[in-house]
Design a protein around this motif. Structure first.
Motif, mmCIF file in Angstrom:
data_model
loop_
_atom_site.group_PDB
_atom_site.id
_atom_site.type_symbol
_atom_site.label_atom_id
_atom_site.label_comp_id
_atom_site.label_asym_id
_atom_site.label_seq_id
_atom_site.Cartn_x
_atom_site.Cartn_y
_atom_site.Cartn_z
ATOM 1 N N ALA A 1 0.824 -1.211 0.000
ATOM 2 C CA ALA A 1 0.000 0.000 0.000
ATOM 3 C C ALA A 1 0.857 1.260 0.000
ATOM 4 O O ALA A 1 0.555 2.232 -0.709
ATOM 5 N N VAL A 2 1.935 1.264 0.770
ATOM 6 C CA VAL A 2 2.814 2.432 0.839
ATOM 7 C C VAL A 2 3.567 2.630 -0.467
ATOM 8 O O VAL A 2 3.778 3.770 -0.912
ATOM 9 N N ASN A 3 3.974 1.544 -1.114
ATOM 10 C CA ASN A 3 4.810 1.635 -2.299
ATOM 11 C C ASN A 3 4.053 1.495 -3.607
ATOM 12 O O ASN A 3 4.682 1.379 -4.673
ATOM 13 N N ALA A 4 2.717 1.467 -3.561
ATOM 14 C CA ALA A 4 1.929 1.380 -4.791
ATOM 15 C C ALA A 4 2.235 2.593 -5.667
ATOM 16 O O ALA A 4 2.097 3.740 -5.251
ATOM 17 N N GLY A 5 2.660 2.354 -6.874
ATOM 18 C CA GLY A 5 2.986 3.436 -7.789
ATOM 19 C C GLY A 5 4.397 3.972 -7.654
ATOM 20 O O GLY A 5 4.803 4.843 -8.434
ATOM 21 N N ALA A 6 5.167 3.483 -6.681
ATOM 22 C CA ALA A 6 6.539 3.963 -6.513
ATOM 23 C C ALA A 6 7.413 3.429 -7.640
ATOM 24 O O ALA A 6 7.219 2.321 -8.134
ATOM 25 N N ALA A 7 8.393 4.232 -8.031
ATOM 26 C CA ALA A 7 9.263 3.855 -9.141
ATOM 27 C C ALA A 7 10.472 3.072 -8.632
ATOM 28 O O ALA A 7 10.676 2.917 -7.431
ATOM 29 N N GLY A 8 11.262 2.593 -9.579
ATOM 30 C CA GLY A 8 12.528 1.949 -9.229
ATOM 31 C C GLY A 8 12.410 0.548 -8.685
ATOM 32 O O GLY A 8 13.297 0.080 -7.979
ATOM 33 N N GLY A 9 11.322 -0.148 -8.987
ATOM 34 C CA GLY A 9 11.171 -1.520 -8.532
ATOM 35 C C GLY A 9 10.977 -1.654 -7.040
ATOM 36 O O GLY A 9 11.348 -2.678 -6.452
ATOM 37 N N ALA A 10 10.384 -0.640 -6.419
ATOM 38 C CA ALA A 10 10.210 -0.663 -4.958
ATOM 39 C C ALA A 10 9.318 -1.802 -4.503
ATOM 40 O O ALA A 10 9.512 -2.363 -3.419
ATOM 41 N N LEU A 11 8.337 -2.180 -5.329
ATOM 42 C CA LEU A 11 7.400 -3.224 -4.920
ATOM 43 C C LEU A 11 8.062 -4.586 -4.770
ATOM 44 O O LEU A 11 7.509 -5.474 -4.113
ATOM 45 N N SER A 12 9.251 -4.767 -5.346
ATOM 46 C CA SER A 12 9.915 -6.053 -5.228
ATOM 47 C C SER A 12 10.336 -6.355 -3.791
ATOM 48 O O SER A 12 10.633 -7.507 -3.465
ATOM 49 N N GLY A 13 10.330 -5.356 -2.940
ATOM 50 C CA GLY A 13 10.703 -5.568 -1.541
ATOM 51 C C GLY A 13 9.530 -5.849 -0.618
ATOM 52 O O GLY A 13 9.648 -5.707 0.605
ATOM 53 N N TRP A 14 8.423 -6.306 -1.175
ATOM 54 C CA TRP A 14 7.203 -6.495 -0.370
ATOM 55 C C TRP A 14 7.408 -7.502 0.769
ATOM 56 O O TRP A 14 6.744 -7.421 1.810
ATOM 57 N N ALA A 15 8.329 -8.445 0.614
ATOM 58 C CA ALA A 15 8.514 -9.485 1.630
ATOM 59 C C ALA A 15 9.521 -9.098 2.707
ATOM 60 O O ALA A 15 9.685 -9.846 3.675
ATOM 61 N N VAL A 16 10.190 -7.953 2.558
ATOM 62 C CA VAL A 16 11.226 -7.583 3.530
ATOM 63 C C VAL A 16 10.682 -7.480 4.955
ATOM 64 O O VAL A 16 11.304 -8.004 5.891
ATOM 65 N N PRO A 17 9.522 -6.828 5.195
ATOM 66 C CA PRO A 17 9.067 -6.687 6.586
ATOM 67 C C PRO A 17 8.283 -7.884 7.121
ATOM 68 O O PRO A 17 7.671 -7.792 8.190
ATOM 69 N N THR A 18 8.320 -9.018 6.426
ATOM 70 C CA THR A 18 7.497 -10.154 6.862
ATOM 71 C C THR A 18 8.202 -11.073 7.849
ATOM 72 O O THR A 18 7.569 -11.956 8.428
ATOM 73 N N ALA A 19 9.511 -10.921 8.045
ATOM 74 C CA ALA A 19 10.281 -11.889 8.841
ATOM 75 C C ALA A 19 10.432 -11.434 10.291
ATOM 76 O O ALA A 19 10.470 -10.241 10.587
ATOM 77 N N THR A 20 10.530 -12.401 11.188
ATOM 78 C CA THR A 20 10.787 -12.161 12.605
ATOM 79 C C THR A 20 12.133 -12.773 12.975
ATOM 80 O O THR A 20 12.415 -13.914 12.609
ATOM 81 N N ASP A 21 12.967 -12.021 13.683
ATOM 82 C CA ASP A 21 14.271 -12.509 14.104
ATOM 83 C C ASP A 21 14.183 -12.989 15.544
ATOM 84 O O ASP A 21 14.102 -12.188 16.476
ATOM 85 N N ILE A 22 14.190 -14.314 15.732
ATOM 86 C CA ILE A 22 14.002 -14.880 17.058
ATOM 87 C C ILE A 22 15.163 -14.531 17.983
ATOM 88 O O ILE A 22 14.978 -14.278 19.175
ATOM 89 N N ALA A 23 16.392 -14.483 17.446
ATOM 90 C CA ALA A 23 17.551 -14.203 18.295
ATOM 91 C C ALA A 23 17.477 -12.795 18.872
ATOM 92 O O ALA A 23 17.710 -12.577 20.071
ATOM 93 N N PHE A 24 17.148 -11.810 18.032
ATOM 94 C CA PHE A 24 17.022 -10.444 18.518
ATOM 95 C C PHE A 24 15.860 -10.311 19.497
ATOM 96 O O PHE A 24 15.952 -9.609 20.511
ATOM 97 N N ALA A 25 14.738 -10.971 19.181
ATOM 98 C CA ALA A 25 13.574 -10.897 20.070
ATOM 99 C C ALA A 25 13.902 -11.444 21.452
ATOM 100 O O ALA A 25 13.530 -10.855 22.488
ATOM 101 N N LEU A 26 14.626 -12.555 21.494
ATOM 102 C CA LEU A 26 14.977 -13.135 22.783
ATOM 103 C C LEU A 26 16.040 -12.320 23.499
ATOM 104 O O LEU A 26 16.089 -12.296 24.731
ATOM 105 N N ALA A 27 16.898 -11.642 22.746
ATOM 106 C CA ALA A 27 17.862 -10.741 23.376
ATOM 107 C C ALA A 27 17.142 -9.596 24.074
ATOM 108 O O ALA A 27 17.543 -9.159 25.163
ATOM 109 N N VAL A 28 16.056 -9.111 23.474
ATOM 110 C CA VAL A 28 15.265 -8.061 24.119
ATOM 111 C C VAL A 28 14.637 -8.590 25.400
ATOM 112 O O VAL A 28 14.627 -7.904 26.432
#
Length: 437
Positions: free
Chosen positions: A132-159
């Motif tokens: 939704a944020v990158n709809a219509g953005a140039a430069g192939g921005a939509l290809s990064g749609w999966a970047v915010p989908t991951a959870t880092d268990i090691a960092f979460a447990l460090a917190v």
């Protein structure tokens, strides 16, 4: 005489698991917490070095090529970390996921549905927000749609370690399982959406060492001099096929049997391998990857102002902070709503909110997907790294605020659960649960 139907037992979403499973998860969390501290240190070191007067030395280091060119394995150190060391990480994730669903508490579909639904929701909502944020953005921005989908268990447990909280065991198990399912879905996304035209001949050739590896482990062969060459050959052929080499790690993990051949008590081969390889994954592979992936120069990506205005950065931050929380919390509520279950004793929705915010700490796999989506070293990749770091930091701070407020409650709950009046090493509350079952 009118017969009465016995009332259905009340199902608890965050009920206690079995004591062996709780004890095993506790051991895993302690290892991952130490790994999270090392991961954090490696990331900070990389950021400081990349933005120091000696940043050129850092760039030269990550770009150093090593390996046999005849086998097309003359890779940079950064590529070896992303393609090679992370394969160990995903091998351990594959072992853990298989064990959970074959012999762990999650072999019961009623227990498995919640963390699986939370993982799916926690990946779908961030992706939709980013799009939704990158709809219509140039430069192939939509290809990064999966970047915010991951959870880092090691960092979460460090917190969690920094908070020094006595988080109830059921919630800790939920967080760990959610992250493992999240990792599996992430590797599926990488294989399907971030792989070009694969070399089918190399991919088919990878089946031979994989099958030999599976044949040996199914017969409980533990000899490293037999298994490691087969695993390395599988990894190299998958890498040569164009499919991301970390997929080989998951496939190898799935090949390892969970149940002992004699069906007796004691750990199976998957748990033994996991116990052996998890310290290497958490203590070395992931921190080294973080060191090579987290070092982004703010000046090199156009300055902080330009980076923060980029829809890629905004979409990743919004996806990690708002999307992860809404996806995990909303999916958990839907499971509770449609199964008519209740929360476990002493657990409130504030606890679930805190875990949902922790799920917004995305690092290892998010950095990997960012490189695959935008190309390592590109301006968009730099913006993605800043977004991942900022979103993870915001999620961590918000989670700490919520969980700190619950810390005294966690401590009282933990003290009550750990009472062992007969000194047999098993808290009485788990023995009571076993009798009721």
């Amino acid at each position: 005489m009118v017969s009465q139907t016995p009332p259905r037992p009340v199902r608890h979403l965050f009920g206690r698991g079995t004591w062996p499973e709780v004890s095993r998860v506790g051991d895993i969390l302690r290892t991952e917490t130490v790994g999270g501290a090392l991961l954090l240190g490696a990331a900070v070191l990389a950021l400081v070095w990349a933005n120091s007067p000696w940043s050129s030395a850092y760039q030269d280091l990550i770009g150093l090529r090593v390996g046999p060119s005849a086998l097309h394995l003359d890779l940079t150190l950064a590529q070896w970390a992303a393609d090679g060391l992370l394969a160990i990480f995903f091998f351990v994730a594959g072992l853990e996921l298989k064990r959970e669903f074959v012999a762990g508490d999650l072999r019961d579909p009623r227990r498995a549905v919640m963390p699986v639904a939370a993982a799916v929701g926690g990946m779908a909502v961030p992706a939709l927000i980013y799009i939704a944020v990158n709809a219509g953005a140039a430069g192939g921005a939509l290809s990064g749609w999966a970047v915010p989908t991951a959870t880092d268990i090691a960092f979460a447990l460090a917190v969690l370690a920094v908070i020094s909280t006595h988080l109830p065991s059921a919630l800790r198990t939920f967080l760990l399982t959610l992250a493992v399912v999240d990792d599996l879905l992430a590797i599926a996304i990488i294989a399907v959406f971030y792989t070009g035209s694969p070399n089918l001949l190399a991919l088919a050739a990878a089946l031979a060492p994989l099958a030999a590896f599976a044949f040996l482990v199914q017969r409980r062969v533990r000899s490293w001099w037999l298994l490691l060459p087969l695993a390395a050959a599988t990894w190299a052929l998958v890498h040569a096929s164009g499919v991301h080499a970390t997929v080989a790690g998951v496939l190898l993990g799935f090949m390892v049997p969970v149940i002992r051949r004699d069906s007796g008590p004691g750990p199976g081969l998957a748990e033994q391998f996991e116990h052996r390889w998890r310290p290497l994954s958490a203590g070395f592979a992931v921190p080294v990857f973080a060191f090579f992936a987290a070092g982004v120069s703010v000046a090199g990506v156009g300055g902080l102002g330009e980076t923060l205005r980029d829809p890629v950065t905004i979409g990743i931050v919004a996806g990690l902070v708002a999307g992860k929380c809404a996806g995990v919390l909303g999916s958990t509520w839907l499971v509770q709503r449609f199964t008519r279950a209740t929360l476990g004793d002493g657990v409130s929705w504030w606890d679930v909110l805190g875990l949902s915010l922790l799920a917004g700490i995305g690092f290892t796999v998010s950095l990997l997907i960012g490189e695959l989506a935008f190309g390592a070293g590109s301006a968009k990749d730099g913006h993605a790294r800043i977004g991942i770091l900022a979103g993870s930091l915001i999620s961590a701070v918000l989670a700490m605020l919520v969980l700190r407020a619950r810390n005294s409650h966690y401590r009282r709950l933990c003290a009550r659960e750990e009472v062992d009046t007969d000194a047999d090493g098993v808290p009485d509350v788990y023995e009571d649960d076993a009798v009721q079952r």
